[in-house]
Scaffold this motif. Sequence first.
Motif, PDB file in Angstrom:
ATOM      1  N   PRO A 277       0.942  -1.217   0.054  1.00 55.53           N
ATOM      2  CA  PRO A 277       0.248   0.061   0.319  1.00 55.53           C
ATOM      3  C   PRO A 277       0.646   1.654  -0.044  1.00 55.53           C
ATOM      4  CG  PRO A 277      -0.574  -1.836   1.359  1.00 55.53           C
ATOM      5  CD  PRO A 277       0.546  -2.439   1.381  1.00 55.53           C
TER       6      PRO A 277
ATOM      7  N   LEU B 105       0.049   4.534   1.338  1.00 53.62           N
ATOM      8  CA  LEU B 105       1.115   4.316   2.385  1.00 53.62           C
ATOM      9  C   LEU B 105       1.712   3.783   3.369  1.00 53.62           C
ATOM     10  CD1 LEU B 105      -0.537   7.014   4.364  1.00 53.62           C
ATOM     11  CD2 LEU B 105      -2.148   5.627   5.283  1.00 53.62           C
ATOM     12  N   VAL B 106       1.884   2.850   3.410  1.00 56.08           N
ATOM     13  CA  VAL B 106       2.779   2.280   4.608  1.00 56.08           C
ATOM     14  C   VAL B 106       3.996   2.257   3.522  1.00 56.08           C
ATOM     15  CG1 VAL B 106       3.253  -0.063   4.440  1.00 56.08           C
ATOM     16  CG2 VAL B 106       0.851   0.320   4.373  1.00 56.08           C
TER      17      VAL B 106
ATOM     18  N   LEU C 185      -2.486  11.590  -0.306  1.00 60.10           N
ATOM     19  CA  LEU C 185      -1.637  10.531   0.600  1.00 60.10           C
ATOM     20  C   LEU C 185      -0.717  11.286   1.004  1.00 60.10           C
ATOM     21  CD1 LEU C 185      -1.698   7.243   0.217  1.00 60.10           C
ATOM     22  CD2 LEU C 185      -3.119   7.836   0.867  1.00 60.10           C
TER      23      LEU C 185
ATOM     24  N   ILE D 297      -0.364  12.781   5.235  1.00 66.13           N
ATOM     25  CA  ILE D 297      -0.861  12.379   6.043  1.00 66.13           C
ATOM     26  C   ILE D 297       1.858  13.062   6.374  1.00 66.13           C
ATOM     27  CG2 ILE D 297       0.096  10.284   7.426  1.00 66.13           C
ATOM     28  CD1 ILE D 297      -3.092  10.922   6.032  1.00 66.13           C
TER      29      ILE D 297
ATOM     30  N   ALA E 260      -5.238   0.438   3.829  1.00 63.01           N
ATOM     31  CA  ALA E 260      -4.082   0.887   4.343  1.00 63.01           C
ATOM     32  C   ALA E 260      -4.309   2.169   5.331  1.00 63.01           C
ATOM     33  CB  ALA E 260      -2.825   1.004   4.297  1.00 63.01           C
ATOM     34  N   LEU E 261      -5.738   3.095   4.618  1.00 64.69           N
ATOM     35  CA  LEU E 261      -5.638   4.208   5.107  1.00 64.69           C
ATOM     36  C   LEU E 261      -6.873   4.218   6.103  1.00 64.69           C
ATOM     37  CD1 LEU E 261      -7.376   5.315   1.756  1.00 64.69           C
ATOM     38  CD2 LEU E 261      -5.173   5.943   1.924  1.00 64.69           C
TER      39      LEU E 261
ATOM     40  N   SER F  25      -6.330   3.981   8.948  1.00 62.23           N
ATOM     41  CA  SER F  25      -4.844   4.099  10.065  1.00 62.23           C
ATOM     42  C   SER F  25      -5.098   5.778  10.296  1.00 62.23           C
ATOM     43  CB  SER F  25      -3.556   3.944  10.056  1.00 62.23           C
ATOM     44  OG  SER F  25      -3.286   4.581   8.697  1.00 62.23           O
ATOM     45  N   VAL F  26      -5.216   6.587   9.573  1.00 62.11           N
ATOM     46  CA  VAL F  26      -5.291   7.693   9.223  1.00 62.11           C
ATOM     47  C   VAL F  26      -6.575   8.398  10.050  1.00 62.11           C
ATOM     48  CG1 VAL F  26      -5.747  10.378   8.186  1.00 62.11           C
ATOM     49  CG2 VAL F  26      -4.210   8.282   6.991  1.00 62.11           C
TER      50      VAL F  26
ATOM     51  N   LEU G 199      -0.696  -0.990   9.620  1.00 61.32           N
ATOM     52  CA  LEU G 199      -0.290   0.196   9.584  1.00 61.32           C
ATOM     53  C   LEU G 199      -0.634   0.761  11.274  1.00 61.32           C
ATOM     54  CD1 LEU G 199       1.383   2.140   8.732  1.00 61.32           C
ATOM     55  CD2 LEU G 199      -0.807   3.107   7.397  1.00 61.32           C
TER      56      LEU G 199
END
Lengths: 224, 222
Positions: A72, A74-75, A168, A171, B166-167, B169-170, B177
Amino acid sequence: MEAVIETFFNLEILRAAWPVLLHGLGMTLLLSAMTIPLGVGAGLAIALLSTIRHRWVRWPLIAYVDFFRAFPPLVLLIFLYAGLPFAGIEMGGFGCVAVGFFLNTGAYYGEVLRAGIESVPAGQIEAARCTGLSRMQALTWVVLPQAIRNVLPDLLSNTLEVVKLTSLASIVAIPELLFQSRQAQSLTYNPTPIVAASVIYFVVLWPFVRLLSRLEHRAIAGRR
Amino acid sequence: MSFRDTFLNGAVMARYAPDILHGLLVTIGLAALVVVTGLAAGLGLALIRSLGIRPVNWLIIFVVDVFRALPPLVIIILIYFGLPSAGWVPSPFVSTWASLALVLMAFAEEIFWAGLTAIPAGQWEAARSTGLGFGQTLAHVVMPQALRLTIPPLTNRTIAITKGTALGSVVALSDILGAASSAMSNSFNPSPLTLGAAAYLVLFLPVVAFGRWVETRFAWKR
């Protein structure tokens, strides 16, 4: 009803947040303008290299592409932003986004372009070589134009996903559209800025979605 | 500290492994729920669209376009931070599930619809003239052919959207995550993140390989 409008479509708050949101949109477009060429470049390199039918070239490329298709984004971003500083490597938010998106979108563009190149019959390259073009010239002038045309819907769809991916970056505290709207929301205790940001995303990307929907429709219908 | 102590610290990994394992279960549960509900909703919308009721179809097209244009993270944040202002507080799990399911629904509807319309009208007419009803024709003649066309694009899209878990986790979801990030900040060591990254690879590499197999299995006949 009035309460709903007051909460989600508050004009006063919208007016106050508007300049910040526009600034965020600018950053989103800038990130896209940075990421798309990087990704296309990496993808093109991957696709051209995969035409070399040697296992020490082929397998590492497949491994690279599958790794980033399974990972992913984001990871990856969190790993670059929060993990690597432990090893003394600090790239900053912008650097992390550039590296992370480059690795991620490169794999996707690579896969799309590879499929495109494979869709061009081998006779094309043979004929081109017969006319005296070198391998590289044949790929560039004969194979690639046809390959790109064949996978145009996938290329565009991937590009749309890249623009969406830039959200993203919020973040890692890059002041793009989503980040700015979150800031405005937490300052005003009102979700209007987030609603406004969603509307901005939609208005900007809708034409592409419509176009894609047509192209994809034709591509699937053409598969019969 | 050496690279190994920093990123592959056995003691830290052992301490946080249970958290990450729990996160893995959350990710798997969420992913499964997103896939099932998203695909079902997408198929449902495509079938409703095939009835050909104009105003309904415009509505479907608009909804699909909205969820194709908005980044999934924006939808998650809109639901999680926006809805409480309307008096309903969705959990991180529900926010992430609803967002991703809506996105998958939109993409799946497009693909299913393209598949359905790719079947020539002659198939419909032939089936209807043998005495099959609208529903029967759809279920036994059109759908089996349409689904076959849609499998490769649908598989790839489903994998891409499922990775979006996984998003969560935000918005403080304790998925892989989320668990790895909080373990990292508690232990001042990135090893849990390495473990989390490995968990994602274990989970998604087979799925990506499966997607590759599906693509060759249902390859375009030229």
